[in-house]
Design an enzyme around this catalytic site. Sequence first.
Site, mmCIF file in Angstrom:
data_model
loop_
_atom_site.group_PDB
_atom_site.id
_atom_site.type_symbol
_atom_site.label_atom_id
_atom_site.label_comp_id
_atom_site.label_asym_id
_atom_site.label_seq_id
_atom_site.Cartn_x
_atom_site.Cartn_y
_atom_site.Cartn_z
ATOM 1 N N GLU A 139 4.110 -0.019 -8.103
ATOM 2 C CA GLU A 139 4.441 1.407 -7.555
ATOM 3 C C GLU A 139 3.981 1.929 -8.523
ATOM 4 O O GLU A 139 5.363 2.572 -8.447
ATOM 5 C CB GLU A 139 5.549 1.129 -6.788
ATOM 6 N N GLU A 189 2.407 -6.752 -1.221
ATOM 7 C CA GLU A 189 3.499 -6.505 -0.583
ATOM 8 C C GLU A 189 2.773 -6.584 0.735
ATOM 9 O O GLU A 189 2.157 -5.549 0.926
ATOM 10 C CB GLU A 189 4.869 -5.886 -0.277
#
Length: 476
Positions: free
Chosen positions: A155, A262
């Site tokens: 991220e 995720e």
Amino acid sequence: MQFLHLALSLLTASTTVFAIEPLTIKGRKFFQNDTQFYVKGVAYQPQVDAEVTSTVIDPLADANNKNCSNDAKLIRSLGGNSIRVYSVNASLDHDYCMEAFKNESIYVFLDVANPSTGIDRANPTWTLTQYDSYKQVIDVFSKYNNTAGFFAGNEVVNNATNAASAAYVRSVVRDLKSYIKSKNYRSIPVGYAGADIPVIRNELAAYLTCNATNTPQDNATEADFLGYNNYEWCGDSNFYASGYAARTNELQNITVPIFFSEFGCNIIHPRIFTEVQAIYSKNMTDVWSGGIVYEFSEEVNGYGLVNITSTGERVKSVDFDNLKKQWATVNPEKVSKHSYQPLGNAPECPARNETSWAVTFEAFPVTPNASLCDDAVKNLRCSVNGDPEGAKIGQVFGELCFYDQEACADITSDPYNGRYGKFSGCTGKQQLSLALDAYTKHHGDDACSWGVYIAKLLLDNISPPRNKTVPPFIDV
Ligand SMILES: *[C@@H]1O[C@H](CO)[C@@H](O)[C@H](O)[C@H]1NC(C)=O
Ligand SMILES: *[C@@H]1O[C@H](CO)[C@@H](O)[C@H](O)[C@H]1NC(C)=O
Ligand SMILES: *[C@@H]1O[C@H](CO)[C@@H](O)[C@H](O)[C@H]1NC(C)=O
Ligand SMILES: *[C@@H]1O[C@H](CO)[C@@H](O)[C@H](O)[C@H]1NC(C)=O
Ligand SMILES: *[C@@H]1O[C@H](CO)[C@@H](O)[C@H](O)[C@H]1NC(C)=O
Ligand SMILES: *[C@@H]1O[C@H](CO)[C@@H](O)[C@H](O)[C@H]1NC(C)=O
Ligand SMILES: *[C@@H]1O[C@H](CO)[C@@H](O)[C@H](O)[C@H]1NC(C)=O
Ligand SMILES: *[C@@H]1O[C@H](CO)[C@@H](O)[C@H](O)[C@H]1NC(C)=O
Ligand SMILES: *[C@@H]1O[C@H](CO)[C@@H](O)[C@H](O)[C@H]1NC(C)=O
Ligand SMILES: *[C@@H]1O[C@H](CO)[C@@H](O)[C@H](O)[C@H]1NC(C)=O
Ligand SMILES: *[C@@H]1O[C@H](CO)[C@@H](O)[C@H](O)[C@H]1NC(C)=O
Ligand SMILES: *[C@@H]1O[C@H](CO)[C@@H](O)[C@H](O)[C@H]1NC(C)=O
């Protein structure tokens, strides 16, 4: 909710040597031997009673407590075949835990960064300090056959305006791949885990995997796989309403394996994990290779599949059983490696655009090079002594480069225009010395004491004055 009691026999480690076949990649699929492999993973980073410190709580270094072997069995009983670990301390011993997971046929996807070494999206750098710490992680984990892949970042990029940080991710990928090759380690793939940000997700996927013809033409700089942290499917959603159909369509031309690094939205409790049916169905398996559920242990954000009690006992949640049931019922179609025909060319690199993708693919950050940097700081007229803290060094740059941009040219970069200073990969301390020295060349020897003066103020938490009174030679 039930308590998990592990029989004593399970606690006694077996001495049988159990082999695990390293995963390989062909085109956009993972393989185990000749058979396609789908990730059924669990994010694994228990932070029991963690205080916020810079210490890494390394879940793969817990030899004394046997937690790894118990957890490996638990994850196997859940139907998992992989874990994702976000942060390790390379100076600890990982043999016990990696063996424990291997014995349950569980692969490990590992982030190479920890909170203090990751790429800062607002002020991206790719330096010797970062490279060395990532190399240490690779040195430790490349010897394990169940290391499935390294995440070069997690991220990092989260907006078109910080797309420059994607150039840094691509350079990290390039340099880690070349490091693995130079050490003759097993060819462990290097990928990236992205946040699900609508305005950049397609550009980012293309940028990290595209064939930038100015780089070597042998997959040496592209990400080997992509992870998506995606929480779009909440409760009993479906393929279309969740956004999964759109995501699958958008990524149809990506030539490397993609999986959810995720997943598992927790807005609706308990989690029923019906998305598992979609992920491993024909609707998605052309493009996707499974996913990793967030996360093993209950933490403050409430995503745990188990609760870890103060005595270390694992208490399964209803989510655990729900996920187990879902995983048990899917049976995705598997292709064989020898007969599988990969997609053709990698996607086009996205064009730079100030508002929608503020970075060019025509150049990438330089590879941090220790001997180049060491040579450059020899015999400077002005240099930094001691070992100043990274954040403070950054502030000193702020002042120095504010007064004299040119003195900073070799240590700063302009990713939008594809310019990367030749010393931008040096350590912070080396860069500061180089900038101070250049400043001194422009402003005379007194400027060195000015630089030292500014540095001292900052190290003492004093904001330096930005006016004409001090020091006299500054032309503002
Ligand atoms: C895959 O390779 C491993 C290790 O080499 C071997 O033990 C196993 O039998 C192989 N599995 C299949 C299905 O060929
Ligand atoms: C890593 O472990 C070593 C040895 O226990 C310790 O000295 C060091 O502080 C740890 N580093 C981090 C970042 O936790
Ligand atoms: C790792 O896998 C390779 C290739 O399958 C095998 O030759 C080797 O023995 C394995 N190593 C360990 C420690 O299991
Ligand atoms: C992305 O950048 C735009 C434009 O600067 C800004 O309005 C928006 O808040 C940013 N989004 C995030 C998630 O930072
Ligand atoms: C990249 O593009 C070049 C030029 O079109 C081509 O020769 C090369 O095979 C491509 N490489 C990859 C890895 O797709
Ligand atoms: C990259 O290319 C090399 C050959 O140049 C190949 O051996 C390797 O498997 C490829 N890696 C991936 C992840 O496709
Ligand atoms: C994928 O490639 C096909 C064929 O080149 C093209 O028609 C399609 O628009 C591409 N899709 C995306 C989402 O890039
Ligand atoms: C797959 O897509 C079809 C429509 O194309 C849809 O009806 C079906 O529910 C989807 N399957 C899964 C498991 O999501
Ligand atoms: C590991 O196990 C010990 C003993 O059961 C326990 O005290 C400790 O909290 C456990 N650590 C974690 C992270 O679960
Ligand atoms: C863990 O325990 C807490 C406190 O008893 C509870 O609120 C929470 O729901 C439990 N979580 C799980 C995953 O069982
Ligand atoms: C940049 O992207 C924006 C938004 O996608 C678009 O409107 C604009 O035309 C683009 N600019 C250029 C020069 O391509
Ligand atoms: C210059 O800055 C210093 C420190 O901020 C301040 O004390 C001083 O009054 C300033 N002088 C002028 C002329 O603004």
